[in-house]
Motif scaffolding. Sequence first.
Motif, PDB file in Angstrom:
ATOM      1  N   ARG A 148       0.512  -0.728   0.508  1.00 31.51           N
ATOM      2  CA  ARG A 148       0.034   0.039   0.123  1.00 31.51           C
ATOM      3  C   ARG A 148       0.384   1.076   0.221  1.00 31.51           C
ATOM      4  O   ARG A 148       1.698   1.341   1.029  1.00 31.51           O
ATOM      5  N   LEU A 149       0.633   1.946  -0.597  1.00 28.30           N
ATOM      6  CA  LEU A 149       0.755   3.024  -1.075  1.00 28.30           C
ATOM      7  C   LEU A 149       1.282   3.775   0.640  1.00 28.30           C
ATOM      8  O   LEU A 149       0.443   3.969   1.289  1.00 28.30           O
ATOM      9  N   ALA A 150       2.682   4.618   0.965  1.00 29.42           N
ATOM     10  CA  ALA A 150       3.261   5.219   1.954  1.00 29.42           C
ATOM     11  C   ALA A 150       2.208   5.783   2.001  1.00 29.42           C
ATOM     12  O   ALA A 150       2.154   7.125   1.054  1.00 29.42           O
ATOM     13  N   SER A 151       1.670   7.256   3.248  1.00 28.48           N
ATOM     14  CA  SER A 151       1.381   8.420   3.171  1.00 28.48           C
ATOM     15  C   SER A 151       1.267   9.204   2.441  1.00 28.48           C
ATOM     16  O   SER A 151       0.447  10.283   1.732  1.00 28.48           O
ATOM     17  N   GLU A 152       3.209   9.343   2.914  1.00 30.68           N
ATOM     18  CA  GLU A 152       3.761  10.668   2.047  1.00 30.68           C
ATOM     19  C   GLU A 152       3.907  10.443   0.989  1.00 30.68           C
ATOM     20  O   GLU A 152       5.081  11.330   0.551  1.00 30.68           O
ATOM     21  N   SER A 153       4.252   9.311  -0.187  1.00 31.01           N
ATOM     22  CA  SER A 153       4.336   8.947  -0.773  1.00 31.01           C
ATOM     23  C   SER A 153       4.292   9.736  -2.350  1.00 31.01           C
ATOM     24  O   SER A 153       2.687   9.265  -2.455  1.00 31.01           O
ATOM     25  N   ASN A 154       5.360  10.023  -3.246  1.00 31.00           N
ATOM     26  CA  ASN A 154       4.458  10.633  -4.131  1.00 31.00           C
ATOM     27  C   ASN A 154       3.983   9.430  -4.933  1.00 31.00           C
ATOM     28  O   ASN A 154       4.605   8.333  -5.475  1.00 31.00           O
ATOM     29  N   TYR A 155       3.235   9.256  -6.309  1.00 39.94           N
ATOM     30  CA  TYR A 155       2.816   8.682  -6.558  1.00 39.94           C
ATOM     31  C   TYR A 155       2.367   9.550  -8.530  1.00 39.94           C
ATOM     32  O   TYR A 155       2.562  11.085  -8.586  1.00 39.94           O
ATOM     33  N   GLY A 156       1.897   8.043  -9.695  1.00 45.03           N
ATOM     34  CA  GLY A 156       1.883   8.489 -10.975  1.00 45.03           C
ATOM     35  C   GLY A 156       1.766   7.560 -11.845  1.00 45.03           C
ATOM     36  O   GLY A 156       3.012   6.758 -12.101  1.00 45.03           O
ATOM     37  N   VAL A 157       0.839   7.359 -12.500  1.00 47.53           N
ATOM     38  CA  VAL A 157       0.502   6.247 -13.073  1.00 47.53           C
ATOM     39  C   VAL A 157       1.845   6.363 -14.294  1.00 47.53           C
ATOM     40  O   VAL A 157       2.202   5.615 -14.988  1.00 47.53           O
ATOM     41  N   LYS A 158       2.125   7.691 -15.037  1.00 45.73           N
ATOM     42  CA  LYS A 158       2.648   7.998 -15.873  1.00 45.73           C
ATOM     43  C   LYS A 158       4.124   8.122 -15.165  1.00 45.73           C
ATOM     44  O   LYS A 158       5.356   7.489 -16.259  1.00 45.73           O
ATOM     45  N   ASN A 159       5.088   8.674 -14.355  1.00 48.99           N
ATOM     46  CA  ASN A 159       6.065   9.162 -13.965  1.00 48.99           C
ATOM     47  C   ASN A 159       6.782   8.191 -13.791  1.00 48.99           C
ATOM     48  O   ASN A 159       7.659   8.006 -12.751  1.00 48.99           O
ATOM     49  N   VAL A 160       5.593   7.275 -11.714  1.00 45.77           N
ATOM     50  CA  VAL A 160       5.932   6.311 -11.104  1.00 45.77           C
ATOM     51  C   VAL A 160       6.063   5.281 -11.395  1.00 45.77           C
ATOM     52  O   VAL A 160       4.569   4.395 -12.203  1.00 45.77           O
ATOM     53  N   ASP A 161       7.473   4.655 -11.515  1.00 44.65           N
ATOM     54  CA  ASP A 161       7.027   2.941 -11.805  1.00 44.65           C
ATOM     55  C   ASP A 161       7.537   1.366 -11.012  1.00 44.65           C
ATOM     56  O   ASP A 161       6.938   0.655 -11.660  1.00 44.65           O
TER      57      ASP A 161
END
Length: 224
Positions: free
Chosen positions: A156-169
């Motif tokens: 599960r994504l950590a609460s402060e972690s950035n994300y992005g379908v396009k730019n996060v692998d």
Amino acid sequence: VNYLLPEFQDSIAIGNDGDLLGYDFWDDDPLPFDKDPRRNPFFPLHHGSTVFSVMDREADGIKTALYRFPAMNLCRFKALIEHAAGLGVRIINMSMGSKDLKEWECFYKVAQSHTKLLFVVSAGNDGISIDKDPIYPASFGLPNMVVVTSSDVFGRLASESNYGVKNVDFAVPAEQVEVIDHRGVRNTTGGTSYAAPRVSALAARFLRHRPNSNVETIINFLKL
């Protein structure tokens, strides 16, 4: 990195002359010690040693060339990357970034031209989509770059972690990670800065067994 710590000695790349392989492009000397005085010169930040300790633990003895990045003049990344490429470095871990596109333009140009290098970059810890609100260099979308964010052990994504379908692998468990800081003190921390070196270490272990692999092959392996 605090290259004097005995815990790190077996994993630091040393030349035939006994000197460190790497360079300090901040102070322009051959001693890339872990110190970032930008916030306060009397109480400098120390980030590199904790990041390195994660990669050191997971890279299984693979030697690492150490660099101190040119924070006050990011256009010196051209010299840093060319220096690393000249040593035969194949993977560059970058647990760093900012929102200022202009200061990263020089990096973009030189990274784009060094297609044999794989850049493993942290996504950042702002809790935002870097597709909508870019963080650099993570949002550049270079074909020789992978961007890593942090998850918990359940994915599960950590609460402060950035994300992005396009730019996060990749999302890699990196919360409550055991680290060694610049003093040699063992502690736990977390965030995308510590997710990136886990991927760098995995890519390095792959290259040890398949040294002729190109960047595309490495990335395809990481996606398996």
